[in-house]
Design an enzyme around this catalytic site. Sequence first.
Site, PDB file in Angstrom:
ATOM      1  N   LYS A 191       0.855  -1.189   0.000  1.00 34.41           N
ATOM      2  CA  LYS A 191       0.000   0.000   0.000  1.00 34.41           C
ATOM      3  C   LYS A 191       0.890   1.238   0.000  1.00 34.41           C
ATOM      4  CE  LYS A 191      -4.546  -0.283   2.094  1.00 34.41           C
ATOM      5  NZ  LYS A 191      -5.294  -0.160   3.353  1.00 34.41           N
TER       6      LYS A 191
HETATM    7  O1  G3P Z   1      -8.851   0.184   3.985  1.00 36.45           O
HETATM    8  C1  G3P Z   1      -8.890   1.501   4.455  1.00 36.45           C
HETATM    9  C2  G3P Z   1      -9.635   1.570   5.702  1.00 36.45           C
HETATM   10  O2  G3P Z   1      -9.007   0.806   6.693  1.00 36.45           O
HETATM   11  C3  G3P Z   1      -9.916   2.927   6.225  1.00 36.45           C
HETATM   12  O3  G3P Z   1     -11.090   2.815   6.895  1.00 36.45           O
HETATM   13  O4  G3P Z   1     -12.768   3.238   8.574  1.00 36.45           O
HETATM   14  O5  G3P Z   1     -10.431   4.085   8.908  1.00 36.45           O
HETATM   15  O6  G3P Z   1     -11.950   5.114   7.203  1.00 36.45           O
HETATM   16  P1  G3P Z   1     -11.577   3.896   7.952  1.00 36.45           P
END
Ligand code: G3P
Length: 219
Positions: A83
Amino acid sequence: MKFFIDTANIDQIREMQELGIIDGVTTNPSLLSKEGAEPIEQLEKICEIVDGPISAEVVGLTTEEMVKEARDLSKIAPNIVIKIPMTKDGIKAVKILEKEGIKTNVTLVFSQNQVLIAAKAGASYISPFIGRLMDNGQNEIDMLRESMEIINAYGFKSEIIVASIRNARHVIEAARIGSHIATIPFAVLEKMFKHPRTDEGLDAFLKDWEKLQDKLKNQ
Ligand code: G3P
């Protein structure tokens, strides 16, 4: 449509993997930090459970740092995907790594222009963060639809991983749009299984079955 699970938690990954519905895993520094374990060891464990793509994120900010970290992370297992954040240095790193055969997932993507740049750079995967866009008051579904239109219009090789999913409806929208992959948190996957009418229906069937058994016994 492929389902990835968005977590670094071993129990959650194992539980969903056993159901046979998981094609890959995405992690990030926050998710790994939540588990508190040594990150490389944690990623090794994840790679033993799931043989699909497992995203591991770099933390360096320069192209040089990212490329070095990516080369090290890619030694964990052949299914590791790196990533890389959506920055100028990140995009340069994507070009270098993809040329070396190291798959990349461009992360922290919030606009159609960013999707286009990441696709042109040759990223294997691109992750629009739709939940965070929604939190920001923007139309996350339009952004996703237009991103898929761009990918399909030119036949870019990049696969869209719909990320930052907040609810089960997000998965439906991602599927309707024809997104390649949704990376789904454990709690949302659990909700996707559930419907109160399923439980009620099952309960009623079993009660009727018991009634029949009692009736047959007393005949
Ligand atoms: O894959 C990306 C994800 O982990 C981000 O999610 O919920 O932290 O916006 P969030």
